[in-house]
Design a protein around this motif. Structure first.
Motif, PDB file in Angstrom:
ATOM      1  N   GLY A 119       4.408   6.610 -11.733  1.00 15.19           N
ATOM      2  CA  GLY A 119       5.994   6.203 -10.936  1.00 15.19           C
ATOM      3  C   GLY A 119       5.961   5.655  -9.825  1.00 15.19           C
ATOM      4  N   PRO A 120       7.111   5.168  -9.471  1.00 17.58           N
ATOM      5  CA  PRO A 120       7.959   5.809  -9.543  1.00 17.58           C
ATOM      6  C   PRO A 120       8.518   4.442 -11.057  1.00 17.58           C
ATOM      7  CG  PRO A 120       7.733   4.507  -7.932  1.00 17.58           C
ATOM      8  CD  PRO A 120       6.672   4.281  -8.326  1.00 17.58           C
ATOM      9  N   ARG A 121      10.137   5.014 -11.313  1.00 23.58           N
ATOM     10  CA  ARG A 121      10.643   3.956 -11.816  1.00 23.58           C
ATOM     11  C   ARG A 121      11.441   2.564 -11.125  1.00 23.58           C
ATOM     12  NH1 ARG A 121      16.854   4.824 -14.442  1.00 23.58           N
ATOM     13  NH2 ARG A 121      16.994   3.029 -15.140  1.00 23.58           N
ATOM     14  N   ALA A 122      10.549   0.955 -11.524  1.00 26.61           N
ATOM     15  CA  ALA A 122      10.716   0.599 -10.451  1.00 26.61           C
ATOM     16  C   ALA A 122      10.244  -0.578 -11.897  1.00 26.61           C
ATOM     17  CB  ALA A 122       9.705   0.212 -10.484  1.00 26.61           C
ATOM     18  N   VAL A 123      10.901  -2.528 -11.380  1.00 21.36           N
ATOM     19  CA  VAL A 123      11.073  -3.168 -11.831  1.00 21.36           C
ATOM     20  C   VAL A 123       9.916  -4.113 -10.894  1.00 21.36           C
ATOM     21  CG1 VAL A 123      13.258  -3.252 -12.722  1.00 21.36           C
ATOM     22  CG2 VAL A 123      12.365  -4.508 -10.309  1.00 21.36           C
ATOM     23  N   ILE A 124       8.989  -5.316 -12.139  1.00 16.32           N
ATOM     24  CA  ILE A 124       8.455  -6.350 -11.491  1.00 16.32           C
ATOM     25  C   ILE A 124       9.094  -6.752 -10.350  1.00 16.32           C
ATOM     26  CG2 ILE A 124       6.871  -8.135 -12.382  1.00 16.32           C
ATOM     27  CD1 ILE A 124       5.624  -6.360 -13.493  1.00 16.32           C
ATOM     28  N   GLY A 125       8.622  -6.808  -9.167  1.00 16.11           N
ATOM     29  CA  GLY A 125       8.445  -7.874  -8.283  1.00 16.11           C
ATOM     30  C   GLY A 125       9.229  -6.824  -6.896  1.00 16.11           C
ATOM     31  N   GLU A 126       9.352  -5.567  -7.901  1.00 12.61           N
ATOM     32  CA  GLU A 126      10.644  -4.353  -6.542  1.00 12.61           C
ATOM     33  C   GLU A 126       9.206  -3.774  -5.383  1.00 12.61           C
ATOM     34  OE1 GLU A 126      12.898  -0.346  -6.818  1.00 12.61           O
ATOM     35  OE2 GLU A 126      12.847  -1.821  -7.780  1.00 12.61           O
ATOM     36  N   MET A 127      10.336  -3.775  -3.840  1.00 11.68           N
ATOM     37  CA  MET A 127       9.060  -3.932  -3.164  1.00 11.68           C
ATOM     38  C   MET A 127       9.338  -1.811  -3.358  1.00 11.68           C
ATOM     39  SD  MET A 127       8.968  -5.976  -2.260  1.00 11.68           S
ATOM     40  CE  MET A 127       7.169  -5.818  -0.647  1.00 11.68           C
ATOM     41  N   CYS A 128       7.750  -0.760  -3.205  1.00 10.80           N
ATOM     42  CA  CYS A 128       7.580   0.038  -2.586  1.00 10.80           C
ATOM     43  C   CYS A 128       6.842   0.531  -1.951  1.00 10.80           C
ATOM     44  CB  CYS A 128       6.965   0.400  -3.823  1.00 10.80           C
ATOM     45  SG  CYS A 128       7.570   0.466  -5.484  1.00 10.80           S
ATOM     46  N   SER A 129       6.810   2.093  -0.840  1.00  9.93           N
ATOM     47  CA  SER A 129       6.409   2.375   0.610  1.00  9.93           C
ATOM     48  C   SER A 129       5.317   3.225  -0.443  1.00  9.93           C
ATOM     49  CB  SER A 129       7.081   3.046   1.248  1.00  9.93           C
ATOM     50  OG  SER A 129       8.235   1.890   1.964  1.00  9.93           O
ATOM     51  N   ILE A 130       4.480   2.641  -0.069  1.00  7.10           N
ATOM     52  CA  ILE A 130       3.377   4.182  -0.034  1.00  7.10           C
ATOM     53  C   ILE A 130       3.461   5.415   1.104  1.00  7.10           C
ATOM     54  CG2 ILE A 130       0.886   4.539  -0.514  1.00  7.10           C
ATOM     55  CD1 ILE A 130       0.935   1.871  -2.138  1.00  7.10           C
ATOM     56  N   LYS A 131       3.595   6.108   1.131  1.00  4.38           N
ATOM     57  CA  LYS A 131       3.165   6.754   2.898  1.00  4.38           C
ATOM     58  C   LYS A 131       1.784   7.770   2.702  1.00  4.38           C
ATOM     59  CE  LYS A 131       7.788   8.416   2.051  1.00  4.38           C
ATOM     60  NZ  LYS A 131       8.971   9.902   2.664  1.00  4.38           N
ATOM     61  N   LEU A 132       1.345   7.216   3.731  1.00  5.23           N
ATOM     62  CA  LEU A 132      -0.110   7.708   4.516  1.00  5.23           C
ATOM     63  C   LEU A 132       0.121   9.027   4.660  1.00  5.23           C
ATOM     64  CD1 LEU A 132      -1.608   4.131   4.846  1.00  5.23           C
ATOM     65  CD2 LEU A 132      -1.043   5.339   3.221  1.00  5.23           C
ATOM     66  N   ARG A 133      -1.074  10.060   5.099  1.00  5.80           N
ATOM     67  CA  ARG A 133      -1.026  11.008   5.893  1.00  5.80           C
ATOM     68  C   ARG A 133      -0.894  10.784   6.967  1.00  5.80           C
ATOM     69  NH1 ARG A 133      -6.940  14.556   4.264  1.00  5.80           N
ATOM     70  NH2 ARG A 133      -5.989  14.386   2.224  1.00  5.80           N
ATOM     71  N   ASP A 134      -1.888  10.322   7.255  1.00  6.72           N
ATOM     72  CA  ASP A 134      -1.053   9.977   9.359  1.00  6.72           C
ATOM     73  C   ASP A 134       0.548   9.671   9.470  1.00  6.72           C
ATOM     74  OD1 ASP A 134      -0.698   7.512   8.345  1.00  6.72           O
ATOM     75  OD2 ASP A 134      -2.376   6.102  10.049  1.00  6.72           O
ATOM     76  N   GLY A 135       1.456   9.677   8.153  1.00  4.06           N
ATOM     77  CA  GLY A 135       3.180   9.050   8.550  1.00  4.06           C
ATOM     78  C   GLY A 135       2.753   7.281   8.582  1.00  4.06           C
ATOM     79  N   SER A 136       2.277   7.177   8.855  1.00  2.00           N
ATOM     80  CA  SER A 136       2.589   5.599   8.595  1.00  2.00           C
ATOM     81  C   SER A 136       2.963   5.007   7.200  1.00  2.00           C
ATOM     82  CB  SER A 136       1.438   4.436   8.835  1.00  2.00           C
ATOM     83  OG  SER A 136       0.250   5.074   8.277  1.00  2.00           O
ATOM     84  N   THR A 137       3.522   4.034   6.656  1.00  2.00           N
ATOM     85  CA  THR A 137       3.745   3.566   5.241  1.00  2.00           C
ATOM     86  C   THR A 137       3.478   2.344   5.001  1.00  2.00           C
ATOM     87  OG1 THR A 137       6.290   2.583   6.337  1.00  2.00           O
ATOM     88  CG2 THR A 137       6.030   4.697   5.283  1.00  2.00           C
ATOM     89  N   LEU A 138       2.830   1.880   4.395  1.00  2.00           N
ATOM     90  CA  LEU A 138       2.139   0.266   3.458  1.00  2.00           C
ATOM     91  C   LEU A 138       3.294  -0.212   2.631  1.00  2.00           C
ATOM     92  CD1 LEU A 138       0.031  -1.000   3.741  1.00  2.00           C
ATOM     93  CD2 LEU A 138      -1.250   0.186   1.980  1.00  2.00           C
ATOM     94  N   LEU A 139       3.742  -1.601   2.887  1.00  2.00           N
ATOM     95  CA  LEU A 139       4.338  -2.059   2.140  1.00  2.00           C
ATOM     96  C   LEU A 139       3.664  -2.646   0.874  1.00  2.00           C
ATOM     97  CD1 LEU A 139       7.967  -2.766   2.388  1.00  2.00           C
ATOM     98  CD2 LEU A 139       7.041  -4.896   2.700  1.00  2.00           C
ATOM     99  N   ALA A 140       4.405  -2.543  -0.698  1.00  2.00           N
ATOM    100  CA  ALA A 140       3.054  -3.413  -1.513  1.00  2.00           C
ATOM    101  C   ALA A 140       4.389  -3.811  -2.625  1.00  2.00           C
ATOM    102  CB  ALA A 140       3.171  -1.750  -1.912  1.00  2.00           C
TER     103      ALA A 140
END
Length: 478
Positions: free
Chosen positions: A49-70
């Motif tokens: 997951g998640p449900r997404a399409v090619i080229g869609e932006m997602c956020s990866i939530k890290l343990r330290d509370g920060s997020t990484l754009l992907a």
């Protein structure tokens, strides 16, 4: 009555603009699609997951509370393949992945002038937050063929060799082809400082980190930076950043074109853009094709290059540098880019070694639209100059070896006599300004062909009388 007006003044001072909050509510996602990281494989993060399409932006939530754009670059049943816009350090199995519901959008507006932004459109110059006028998609379709306006106006680059012998039209797209260390970036900096375009949009794609401030402080200067936007993705950044920075750069130029501006888009370099897509394509499982490049590279190059040019509102004149691997002009990326653009400027290592700057090999270069944006006398002078250069080049070995005897050929004798003056005309110091009237005056003096002031204008071809006008003029004379 005074009391009422005071109350009205208090009431009006407390009026509040809710528009931006309403926009946020409208754009807010009420349902979030989430997934979790299941693997990290080199440049790629894989999640369930998640449900997404090619080229869609997602956020990866890290343990330290920060997020990484992907960004979603591949789908395999329930598994989503992501390319992160940063280091994979800190990502672990189980990290939550949240889909945004949209692709990468670029903040655009007049406030971008004088700013440096990264591959996601965020400022990276410590000058504060950007307040955009609108958002443009990073990946967009080129203008429809019917929306392209004819190119019939000249743009000034400030480079004497280009403005005279390789004249460029507003909305034309050219490549600057050279090996490493021959002067591609220096040539771009001269154009950025001296062009008469309204706005410069400059993309430094996969280049050295030190070149960013060098370009701002040394090449552009304070005045040049006021009408420029820099988009930067250095060589140490992930491949998705280098790829998207080229598209973000183009999106910014598209915005200013839609405002009716004449934009000068400069991208250094297309080769790094192709390398970035090669890394992403191979990581996603694409088979290598020509010299290790997957098919998607050759699909993306024309899609990016065709976005520049003209539309019904404004123009984007574009210069794309191409790092020619091993000085081989027929290698796949060089060949693809050259075949897509409206002309090519070839830089010669031999000229650079002889301290001939800019090291433009005029006889190997071509501007496909130069005749449309040059006057008749200018074209005649250019033809004469190129003829002398070609004659000298054909006989150069005999001349330099002392085999040729003066008087054997009047044509060769004239080419030899003019050679030194031509070299002086084509050479130009890095900070030497060359306005178009001065360039054409020197060309006229060198060739002995009179170039009237009517051809100094932006659209010199319009000054040439048509056959009908000549006939009509003759009738009136009678």
């Amino acid at each position: 009555m005074e009391e009422i007006s005071e109350n009205e003044g208090i009431h009006s001072s407390r009026e509040f603009n809710f528009l931006k909050y309403l926009e946020n509510v409208v754009e807010a996602e009420t349902i979030l699609y989430t997934g979790k990281v299941i693997a990290v494989k080199g440049l790629e993060v894989e999640s369930e997951g998640p449900r997404a399409v090619i080229g869609e932006m997602c956020s990866i939530k890290l343990r330290d509370g920060s997020t990484l754009l992907a960004e979603v670059i591949g789908l395999d049943e329930k598994h989503v393949k992501l390319a992160p816009y940063g280091e994979t350090k800190g990502i672990e199995v189980g990290c939550e992945v949240v889909a945004s519901g949209h692709s990468l959008m670029v903040p655009v507006g007049k406030n971008l002038l004088g700013r440096i932004i990264d591959a996601s459109g965020r400022p990276c110059d410590e000058k504060g937050e950007l307040i955009p006028d609108a958002y443009y998609p990073a990946v967009a379709s080129p203008p429809a063929p019917n929306d392209r306006v004819d190119i019939n106006r000249r743009i000034v680059t400030g480079v004497r060799a280009i403005d005279s012998l390789l004249t460029v039209g507003k909305g034309q797209r050219l490549g600057i082809f050279a090996g490493s260390g021959v002067g591609k970036s220096t040539l771009l900096s001269i154009i950025a400082r001296n062009t008469n375009a309204d706005i410069n949009v400059i993309g430094l794609i996969g280049e050295r980190g030190r070149e960013v401030l060098d370009f701002v402080n040394r090449d552009l200067g304070e005045e040049g930076m006021k009408r420029s936007v820099l988009v930067v993705a250095t060589s140490d950044e992930p491949s998705i950043c280098r790829l998207r920075a080229a598209q973000v750069c183009t999106a910014v130029a598209e915005y200013f074109r839609d405002q009716g501006k004449d934009v000068m888009l400069m991208m250094d370099s297309m080769t790094r853009f192709a390398h970035a897509q090669r890394e992403i394509g191979l990581a996603a499982g694409e088979p290598p094709a020509q010299k290790g490049y997957p098919p998607s590279v050759f699909d993306m190059i024309p899609k990016l290059l065709e976005r520049s040019g003209t539309n019904k509102k404004g123009t984007i004149t574009a210069f794309y540098t191409v790092l020619v691997d091993g000085d081989d002009m027929n290698e796949p990326i060089t060949d693809k880019v050259r075949g897509t653009l409206d002309g090519h400027i070839v830089l010669n290592r031999r000229l650079a070694q002889a301290y001939h700057y800019p090291a433009i090999d005029v006889l190997q270069s071509i501007s496909r639209l130069s005749k449309r944006v040059s006057g008749a006398q200018t074209r005649k002078a250019v033809g004469q100059l190129r003829s002398w250069m070609a004659t000298y080049q054909e006989n150069e070995t005999m001349i330099t070896a002392g085999i040729y005897q003066k008087g054997a050929s009047p044509t060769v004798d004239l080419a030899i006599d003019k050679h030194e003056a031509i070299e002086g005309f084509l050479k130009q110091e890095e900070y030497e300004p060359c306005p178009i009237n001065e360039t054409l005056a020197k060309l006229s003096e060198l060739t002995g062909i009179d170039i009237p002031e009517e051809e100094y204008v932006e659209n010199p071809a319009a000054a040439i009388p048509t056959t009908a006008q000549i006939v009509d003029s003759a009738k009136h004379a009678d």
